[in-house]
Design an enzyme around this catalytic site. Structure first.
Site, short mmCIF file in Angstrom:
data_model
loop_
_atom_site.label_atom_id
_atom_site.label_comp_id
_atom_site.label_asym_id
_atom_site.label_seq_id
_atom_site.Cartn_x
_atom_site.Cartn_y
_atom_site.Cartn_z
N GLU A 203 0.83 -1.21 0.00
CA GLU A 203 0.00 0.00 0.00
C GLU A 203 0.86 1.26 0.00
O GLU A 203 0.51 2.26 -0.63
CB GLU A 203 -0.95 -0.02 1.20
N GLU B 282 -4.19 -9.29 3.02
CA GLU B 282 -5.02 -9.01 4.19
C GLU B 282 -6.23 -9.94 4.34
O GLU B 282 -6.60 -10.32 5.45
CB GLU B 282 -5.49 -7.55 4.16
#
Length: 257
Positions: free
Chosen positions: A113, A133
């Site tokens: 990210e 995730e």
């Protein structure tokens, strides 16, 4: 030694995540230090471009420091998310200075990210990319859900985020996630070469162009919704099971709630 280092080369500021012994994992010190470094360099009139990289040759950033998280209470985790982690990801959207990610190895989870939040991505041949995730019962709420569809298209974003798989640097380049992939020994050279191209232009125009591009993407608004959804995940039984399964090195037994 500091977990975040700052170096200056004429008009280029270089930030290094300096925890190679911990796979450059994003702990609270790194989150605070990285945000402070970005803000500091962005305010320097003599810095026109920022390069962000990781120490060592294996990992750019492995994401959140799960070992640190195991030692924290739920209240401490919530505090860190609200006042350290999410503010860091939002800061990338606030920074007017163009940011080049020099991805020296694996960019996983929160590390991926961070790479996506940068404006241009150069990776070494041994680099990789993955948003894992969902395998831990949560979602990537640091901007990936907003950035990845814009960078690589919705189909690619859905595949990578919903499967949680990791891809190598060449595949990431093919999918337009990484702008360039070069031999590891040429990584910083290539990043500086791109920085040199940028600083031939008006620094004011660079900042305004980046600002306009970010406004068009409206990522701030999307990230706010991602955080709301992420908070629901953190309250779920699946998230607790995901953390426990990771700690016990076994497959999670999902409950769907």
């Amino acid at each position: 030694m500091s977990a975040v280092l700052i170096e200056r080369k004429e008009k280029v500021g270089i930030i290094t995540i300096n925890r190679p012994e911990a796979a450059n994992a994003l702990n609270r010190e790194v989150a605070r230090g990285l945000r402070e470094a970005l803000i500091s360099l962005d305010k320097e009139k003599g810095i026109w471009v920022i390069i962000l990289t990781g120490a060592g040759k294996k990992v750019f950033c492995s994401g959140l420091d799960l070992k640190e998280r195991k030692t924290m209470t739920e209240e401490e985790i919530e505090y860190s998310r609200r006042f350290e982690i999410f503010p860091l990801y939002f800061e990338f959207e606030n920074i007017g200075t163009p940011i080049i990610a020099a991805i020296n190895g694996a960019a996983i989870g929160g590390g991926a990210e961070i790479a996506l939040a940068c404006d241009i991505r150069v990776a070494s041949e041994n680099a990789s990319f993955g948003l894992r995730e969902v395998r831990w019962g949560i979602i990537p709420a640091g901007g990936a859900i907003q950035h990845l569809p814009i960078i690589a298209g919705m189909g690619v974003a859905k595949e990578l985020i919903l499967t949680g798989k990791v891809i190598d640097a060449r595949k990431a380049e093919d999918l337009r996630i990484y702008n360039y992939v070069v031999p590891a020994q040429q990584l910083m050279e290539k990043a500086l070469e791109i920085a040199e191209e940028l600083i031939q232009n008006s620094p004011f125009a660079l900042r305004q162009a980046k600002k306009a591009l970010n406004f068009r993407a409206a990522i701030h608004y999307g990230m706010s919704y991602d955080i709301e959804v992420s908070n629901l995940c953190y309250q779920s039984e699946d998230r607790k099971e995901g953390v426990l399964a990771f700690a016990e090195k076994r497959k999670p037994k999902w409950k769907g709630a």
